[in-house]
Design an enzyme around this catalytic site. Structure first.
Site, short mmCIF file in Angstrom:
data_model
loop_
_atom_site.label_atom_id
_atom_site.label_comp_id
_atom_site.label_asym_id
_atom_site.label_seq_id
_atom_site.Cartn_x
_atom_site.Cartn_y
_atom_site.Cartn_z
N SER A 179 0.82 -1.37 -0.06
CA SER A 179 0.03 0.07 0.15
C SER A 179 0.96 1.18 0.04
CB SER A 179 -0.79 0.02 1.19
OG SER A 179 -1.39 1.40 1.29
N HIS A 231 -1.58 -1.49 -3.98
CA HIS A 231 -2.73 -1.25 -3.30
C HIS A 231 -2.89 0.39 -2.94
CE1 HIS A 231 -5.92 -2.60 -0.43
NE2 HIS A 231 -5.66 -1.33 0.43
N ASP A 283 -5.01 3.25 -1.29
CA ASP A 283 -6.08 3.61 -0.13
C ASP A 283 -6.79 4.79 -0.44
OD1 ASP A 283 -5.95 1.16 1.50
OD2 ASP A 283 -3.76 1.70 2.11
N MET A 287 -9.41 7.43 0.70
CA MET A 287 -10.25 7.96 2.04
C MET A 287 -10.90 9.18 1.76
SD MET A 287 -7.50 6.66 4.89
CE MET A 287 -6.57 5.10 4.73
N HIS A 303 -8.80 0.68 -3.08
CA HIS A 303 -9.68 0.33 -1.95
C HIS A 303 -10.35 1.30 -1.60
CE1 HIS A 303 -9.36 -0.92 2.66
NE2 HIS A 303 -10.52 -0.80 2.24
N MET A 351 -12.37 3.46 0.57
CA MET A 351 -13.02 3.57 1.82
C MET A 351 -13.85 5.09 1.91
SD MET A 351 -9.57 2.66 4.02
CE MET A 351 -8.66 2.87 2.47
N MET A 373 -10.55 -6.61 6.65
CA MET A 373 -9.78 -5.61 7.44
C MET A 373 -9.41 -6.05 8.63
SD MET A 373 -9.63 -3.15 5.24
CE MET A 373 -8.61 -2.17 6.34
N GLY A 427 -8.41 3.45 8.12
CA GLY A 427 -8.11 4.96 8.07
C GLY A 427 -6.96 5.30 8.16
N PHE A 428 -6.00 4.48 8.90
CA PHE A 428 -4.60 4.75 9.05
C PHE A 428 -3.75 3.72 8.77
CE2 PHE A 428 -7.76 7.32 11.67
CZ PHE A 428 -7.07 8.64 11.34
N GLY A 429 -2.48 3.80 8.45
CA GLY A 429 -1.43 2.96 8.17
C GLY A 429 -0.96 2.75 9.70
N GLY A 430 -0.09 1.59 9.90
CA GLY A 430 0.65 1.41 10.89
C GLY A 430 -0.06 1.03 12.44
N ASP A 442 -5.90 -6.81 5.20
CA ASP A 442 -5.17 -5.64 5.12
C ASP A 442 -5.35 -4.95 6.42
OD1 ASP A 442 -4.56 -2.97 4.50
OD2 ASP A 442 -6.42 -2.48 3.15
N GLY A 443 -4.16 -4.68 7.00
CA GLY A 443 -4.00 -4.03 8.02
C GLY A 443 -2.88 -4.79 9.36
N GLY A 444 -1.86 -4.02 9.52
CA GLY A 444 -1.14 -4.68 10.57
C GLY A 444 -0.24 -5.92 10.07
N SER A 491 3.02 -0.08 6.11
CA SER A 491 4.56 0.01 6.83
C SER A 491 5.29 -1.03 6.81
CB SER A 491 3.76 0.36 8.25
OG SER A 491 2.95 -0.33 8.79
C1 DX5 Z 1 -6.00 1.02 6.30
C2 DX5 Z 1 -5.64 0.87 4.74
C3 DX5 Z 1 -4.60 0.02 4.73
C4 DX5 Z 1 -3.15 0.35 5.19
C5 DX5 Z 1 -2.30 -0.76 6.00
O1 DX5 Z 1 -6.98 1.98 6.50
O2 DX5 Z 1 -6.60 0.24 4.14
O3 DX5 Z 1 -4.20 -0.68 3.61
O4 DX5 Z 1 -2.19 1.29 4.45
O5 DX5 Z 1 -1.12 -0.16 6.40
P1 DX5 Z 1 -0.33 -1.07 7.41
O6 DX5 Z 1 0.25 -2.10 6.79
O7 DX5 Z 1 0.70 -0.02 7.72
O8 DX5 Z 1 -1.00 -1.34 8.53
ZN ZN Z 2 -6.43 -0.67 2.30
#
Ligand code: DX5
Ligand code: ZN
Length: 225
Positions: free
Chosen positions: A9, A34, A36, A38, A67, A69, A138, A143-146, A176-178, A199
């Site tokens: 992403s 990917h 994102d 938003m 993706h 959102m 998910m 909403g956020f990375g990391g 997707d996520g973490g 991340s």
């Molecule tokens: C979160 C996004 C993810 C995000 C994942 O809302 O949909 O795609 O970029 O980021 P990491 O891999 O850092 O959790």
């Molecule tokens: Zn995503």
């Protein structure tokens, strides 16, 4: 095509250098990109829309999975398809007429995906299976990375393997996520075949090292497939 696809992403990239990020990810062995999107309404954060995706498109030959959102995604499907998306993923929570939305994406010649927030069950997707190309589970609240991975969503991945066996197009199951080298073995063991990671790829010493670490973590895992 490898068994487990890596879909970095660019949410974690330098937004002033998105073109370079795409070139670097392709050289580093990514399978999908990917993106994102938003809207500050469906999720609390804002990112980019069709004009930025159109600008990114010439910088990669890889499939772009967008993706969304966003609320009311139906209003924007044509714009994202025209900007160069290869796959469009909508949130089931934002789609009261999901079958219509997925059909519209496929009518535009794009792969149709559904994303499920952590609190959203898998029930109901069997009824749209005929127009479904992938599901994005998910493993954080979007909403956020990391953010930290939520392991409680993993039983949904196993349930989706059953969905995959129903009549319809070949179904990919993404998480997707973490997702990082530590969480990947459980994700792949549950039956996922697409790893979305922001991340874990961009915070690694290099993009190639980040992607390799995910491939290595996925390799050799006995998947429920
Ligand atoms: C979160 C996004 C993810 C995000 C994942 O809302 O949909 O795609 O970029 O980021 P990491 O891999 O850092 O959790
Ligand atoms: Zn995503």
């Amino acid at each position: 095509m490898p068994d487990v696809l890596i879909a970095p992403s660019v949410l974690s990239a330098d937004f002033a250098r998105l073109g370079e990020a795409l070139v670097g990810l392709e050289e580093a062995g990514a399978d999908w990109i990917h993106l994102d999107v938003m809207d500050g309404q469906f999720v609390p954060n804002l990112t980019f829309g069709p004009p930025v995706i159109r600008a990114m498109r010439p910088h990669s030959r890889l499939p772009l999975d967008v993706h969304l959102m966003i609320v009311e995604p139906d209003r924007h499907l044509e714009a994202f398809a025209g900007a160069g998306a290869d796959a469009i993923t909508v949130h089931v929570e934002a789609c009261p007429h999901l079958h219509r939305t997925l059909s519209a994406i496929r009518a535009l010649g794009k792969r149709a995906g559904v994303a499920l927030n952590p609190a959203t069950p898998v029930d109901g997707l069997a009824y749209v299976r005929e127009v479904l190309d992938h599901v994005l589970v998910m493993s954080v609240n979007p909403g956020f990375g990391g953010q930290a991975f939520i392991p409680a969503v993993l039983p949904k991945v196993a349930a989706l393997r059953e969905l995959a066996s129903l009549a319809g197009p070949p179904l990919r199951i993404a998480v997707d996520g973490g997702v990082d080298a530590a969480t990947t073995p459980a994700v792949v063991a549950a039956g996922a075949d697409v790893l979305v990671a922001g991340s874990a790829v961009f915070d690694a010493p290099s993009l190639a090292a980040g992607i390799q670490a995910l491939r290595h973590a996925a390799g050799g895992v006995q998947a429920q497939r």
